[in-house]
Scaffold this motif. Structure first.
Motif, PDB file in Angstrom:
ATOM      1  N   CYS A 112      43.003  44.748  37.475  1.00 29.07           N
ATOM      2  CA  CYS A 112      41.756  44.639  36.581  1.00 29.07           C
ATOM      3  C   CYS A 112      40.777  45.266  37.246  1.00 29.07           C
ATOM      4  CB  CYS A 112      41.433  43.041  36.337  1.00 29.07           C
ATOM      5  SG  CYS A 112      42.804  42.058  35.358  1.00 29.07           S
ATOM      6  N   LYS A 113      40.141  46.319  36.598  1.00 24.28           N
ATOM      7  CA  LYS A 113      38.978  47.156  37.300  1.00 24.28           C
ATOM      8  C   LYS A 113      37.789  46.451  37.502  1.00 24.28           C
ATOM      9  CE  LYS A 113      41.396  51.386  35.598  1.00 24.28           C
ATOM     10  NZ  LYS A 113      41.257  52.472  34.710  1.00 24.28           N
ATOM     11  N   SER A 114      37.416  45.328  36.601  1.00 26.42           N
ATOM     12  CA  SER A 114      36.227  44.904  36.672  1.00 26.42           C
ATOM     13  C   SER A 114      36.193  43.410  36.241  1.00 26.42           C
ATOM     14  CB  SER A 114      35.458  45.469  35.894  1.00 26.42           C
ATOM     15  OG  SER A 114      35.947  45.315  34.514  1.00 26.42           O
ATOM     16  N   HIS A 115      35.267  42.408  36.306  1.00 27.76           N
ATOM     17  CA  HIS A 115      35.009  41.094  36.091  1.00 27.76           C
ATOM     18  C   HIS A 115      35.218  41.222  34.722  1.00 27.76           C
ATOM     19  CE1 HIS A 115      32.727  39.489  39.912  1.00 27.76           C
ATOM     20  NE2 HIS A 115      34.001  39.823  39.933  1.00 27.76           N
ATOM     21  N   GLN A 116      34.828  41.990  34.029  1.00 30.34           N
ATOM     22  CA  GLN A 116      34.882  42.167  32.485  1.00 30.34           C
ATOM     23  C   GLN A 116      36.402  42.036  32.033  1.00 30.34           C
ATOM     24  OE1 GLN A 116      32.767  41.409  29.750  1.00 30.34           O
ATOM     25  NE2 GLN A 116      34.654  41.643  28.526  1.00 30.34           N
ATOM     26  N   GLU A 117      37.246  42.779  32.752  1.00 33.00           N
ATOM     27  CA  GLU A 117      38.818  42.893  32.546  1.00 33.00           C
ATOM     28  C   GLU A 117      39.222  41.527  32.970  1.00 33.00           C
ATOM     29  OE1 GLU A 117      40.550  46.404  33.959  1.00 33.00           O
ATOM     30  OE2 GLU A 117      39.933  47.778  32.577  1.00 33.00           O
ATOM     31  N   PRO A 156      35.390  36.025  38.562  1.00 32.79           N
ATOM     32  CA  PRO A 156      34.867  36.579  37.463  1.00 32.79           C
ATOM     33  C   PRO A 156      33.871  36.478  36.675  1.00 32.79           C
ATOM     34  CG  PRO A 156      37.375  36.676  37.260  1.00 32.79           C
ATOM     35  CD  PRO A 156      37.201  35.372  38.338  1.00 32.79           C
TER      36      PRO A 156
END
Length: 330
Positions: A112-117, A156
Motif C-alpha cells: 500500500c503506497k499511502s495511508h489512503q490505500e 493509517p
C-alpha cells in the motif's frame, strides 16, 4: 508441467469463476456480489492444515503470489488485495482474523503506497457490515499479537484531523457498534487508552461514551460480559466519574443493566466494580441490585434462570447477593 506464464495468469484468477468454488458455497447463493477466493486466499487456507510454522508459510506464499501479480500487471495490486471472499472479507482481514500479524503488516507496509490505500483496505465492509477495523480490533489472540495488529490497523488513521477522528471512533458497523465499542471489546486497556489519547474530544460527549448498538448494548455492558475489569474501572472513572451513574443505569433491549449482565456471566468481581459507581451510597446500591425489570424480575432471578445448568454458579450468585443485601441493610 505448469509454465511461468501459466502461473502469471492463474495468480489473478478468482475461483468464483467456477460453478462451485468452495464446498458448501455455490456461486449465486446470495453472496455473488463479492468476489471469490483468489490464490492468495487459497494459500492461507492451505497453511491451516500444516504442521509447520503456519504464519511464516503464509507470509512466504503471499510474497511469492504477489510478486507474480505485480509481474503479470493485468490487475493493479490494490484491486487484487481488495478482492473479497464469500464473507466479504479482504485478505488483510483474513490474515488478521487468524492472527497472522506479520502478514497484516507485510500487506499494509509493502503493498500500500499511502495511508489512503491502507484505509481503503481497512474500511472495506464484510457481509455483516463491519469494516476490517471493527473486526481486527476484536481478534482473539495473545496480547503481543493483538497489540501488533492494533498498531498496524490504527497507524493509517493517525493523519486524520479532529473532525475525522471523531467520525472514525463513532463509525458504525454490525448492529451499529462503533469503532470505540470494538476497542472496548478487544479487551485490552491499551486500546481504550489509545482511543482517548487519539481523540479526547470524543469522550467529552456523554452520548459517545454511553452510545449503544441496535440491541441497546453499551461499552460497559460489553466489558462485564467479556470480563474486562480494567476497562470497567477506566470507564467508570472517566472524567472523574462523570458518566458512571448513566453507564450503570443504562438498559439494553431486554431491559438488562450491566450489573445483571455481570451476574449472568457469573463475574462477581465485575458486579462489584459496577456497584462502585455508587460510592458509599448504600441506599442507592440496595435499590439498584433489587430493582425489577419490566417483567418484574430482579437481577438475581434473571441470572439464576440463565445459569440453571450450572448449580455452583447459581450458589455463588445467590450467596453474593445475600451477603451484599445484608451488608447494605446494616
Amino acid at each position: 508441467g505448469i509454465t511461468e506464464d501459466d502461473m502469471l495468469q492463474c495468480c489473478v484468477f478468482k475461483e468464483s469463476d467456477f460453478e462451485n468454488y468452495e464446498p458448501g458455497y455455490v456461486k449465486g447463493d446470495g453472496h455473488e456480489q463479492f468476489e471469490g477466493y483468489t490464490w492468495l486466499y487459497v494459500s492461507v487456507i492451505g497453511t491451516q492444515h500444516a504442521d509447520l510454522d503456519k504464519e511464516d508459510m503464509a507470509l512466504q506464499r503471499a510474497k511469492y503470489i504477489l510478486s507474480l501479480v505485480i509481474q503479470n500487471g493485468s490487475v493493479p495490486i490494490l484491486e487484487f488485495l481488495k478482492c473479497r471472499n464469500h464473507l466479504g472479507e479482504n485478505i488483510v482481514l483474513t490474515y488478521g482474523m487468524i492472527t497472522y500479524a506479520n502478514c497484516v503488516q507485510y500487506i499494509l507496509d509493502e503493498h500500500c503506497k499511502s495511508h489512503q490505500e491502507r484505509r481503503e483496505l481497512l474500511l472495506q465492509r464484510d457481509v455483516e457490515n463491519d469494516t476490517a477495523v471493527h473486526k481486527l480490533l476484536k481478534v482473539d489472540a495473545e496480547k503481543d499479537t493483538l497489540l501488533k495488529i492494533f498498531k498496524c490497523t490504527m497507524d493509517p488513521f493517525e493523519d486524520y484531523d479532529e473532525k475525522q477522528r471523531l467520525e472514525f471512533l463513532g463509525l458504525a458497523g454490525n448492529f451499529g457498534a462503533t469503532i470505540f465499542a470494538s476497542c472496548v471489546q478487544g479487551g485490552l486497556l491499551e486500546f481504550v487508552q489509545f482511543a482517548y489519547k487519539y481523540c479526547p474530544k470524543f469522550f467529552e460527549a456523554k452520548e459517545n461514551v454511553l452510545a449503544a448498538d441496535e440491541r441497546g448494548v453499551t461499552s460497559l455492558m460489553i466489558c462485564v460480559s467479556e470480563g474486562c475489569h480494567e476497562i470497567i474501572e477506566w470507564l467508570l472513572e472517566l472524567k472523574d466519574g462523570a458518566f458512571a451513574k448513566d453507564l450503570v443505569y443504562a438498559k439494553d433491549d431486554e431491559d438488562l443493566t450491566a450489573f445483571t449482565k455481570a451476574l449472568i456471566a457469573g463475574d462477581l468481581e465485575a458486579a462489584e466494580l459496577v456497584l462502585s459507581a455508587f460510592g458509599d451510597d448504600k441506599e442507592k446500591q440496595l435499590e439498584y441490585i433489587t430493582q425489577k425489570d419490566r417483567e418484574g424480575i430482579t437481577p438475581l432471578e434473571f441470572a439464576t434462570d440463565h445459569n440453571l445448568d450450572f448449580p455452583e454458579v447459581v450458589q455463588e450468585i445467590e450467596a453474593f447477593i445475600a451477603e451484599k443485601i445484608k451488608e447494605l441493610e446494616q
